[in-house]
Enzyme design. Structure first.
Site, short mmCIF file in Angstrom:
data_model
loop_
_atom_site.label_atom_id
_atom_site.label_comp_id
_atom_site.label_asym_id
_atom_site.label_seq_id
_atom_site.Cartn_x
_atom_site.Cartn_y
_atom_site.Cartn_z
N CYS A 180 0.32 3.20 3.64
CA CYS A 180 0.77 2.69 4.94
C CYS A 180 1.81 1.58 4.86
O CYS A 180 2.23 1.06 5.88
CB CYS A 180 -0.42 2.22 5.76
SG CYS A 180 -1.21 0.73 5.11
N CYS A 192 -8.28 -5.88 -9.75
CA CYS A 192 -7.85 -4.86 -10.71
C CYS A 192 -7.43 -3.64 -9.89
O CYS A 192 -8.27 -2.94 -9.33
CB CYS A 192 -9.02 -4.55 -11.63
SG CYS A 192 -8.67 -3.36 -12.91
N CYS A 208 -5.38 0.89 6.35
CA CYS A 208 -5.57 2.34 6.32
C CYS A 208 -6.81 2.80 5.56
O CYS A 208 -7.16 3.97 5.59
CB CYS A 208 -4.33 3.03 5.74
SG CYS A 208 -4.11 2.77 3.97
N CYS A 216 0.85 -1.19 0.00
CA CYS A 216 0.00 0.00 0.00
C CYS A 216 0.88 1.24 0.00
O CYS A 216 1.80 1.37 0.82
CB CYS A 216 -0.90 -0.01 1.23
SG CYS A 216 -1.91 1.47 1.39
#
Length: 143
Positions: free
Chosen positions: A58, A128, A107, A55
């Site tokens: 985070c 996706c 997050c 991510c």
């Protein structure tokens, strides 16, 4: 679609001013307002290196390269997340469609959507995901 009206509370609480400083405008719009980058423009669409996709907000590990496949849709596609704990799924009624939104479960960052048209010999799912929602950490295949 902003997450401002969402009732779910995520463990990692983001400071908006800090995110605006740290993320590119595209990363911010994708992760915080569920924007979508244009097809075939994302940094990781054609990446085939071994590693982990995290991510961008985070740094939670989300997908591994072994689950990535070429779907032809224009965005990085995966047939499964790293594990069942890292992804939050939410029904998305935006743009006159019914889809399943995929968010980071740590997050709440918008990542993309999941569809039921993935590889049948795997999970049958296609996550996706916007490249702008990810950071890639390369690592040898045997790790």
């Amino acid at each position: 679609m902003s997450h401002d009206s969402d009732d779910k509370t995520f463990p990692y609480q983001k400071d908006d001013a800090e995110l605006r400083r740290r993320l590119t405008p595209m990363q911010y719009e994708v992760t915080q307002h569920a924007a979508t980058e244009r097809a075939f423009t994302g940094e990781y669409t054609d990446t085939e290196d071994a590693g982990i996709y995290k991510c961008v907000v985070c740094s939670t590990p989300l997908f591994e390269s072994g689950a990535k496949f070429h779907s032809g849709c224009g965005w990085p596609s995966y047939f499964k997340p790293l594990n069942g704990e890292v992804i939050d799924e939410k029904v998305d009624y935006s743009h006159g469609m019914v889809r399943v939104e995929v968010r980071c479960n740590h997050c709440g960052a918008h990542l993309g959507h999941v569809f039921e048209d993935g590889p049948r010999d795997k999970t049958g799912l296609r996550y996706c995901i916007n490249s702008a929602a990810l950071n890639f950490e390369s690592r040898p295949e045997n790790e």
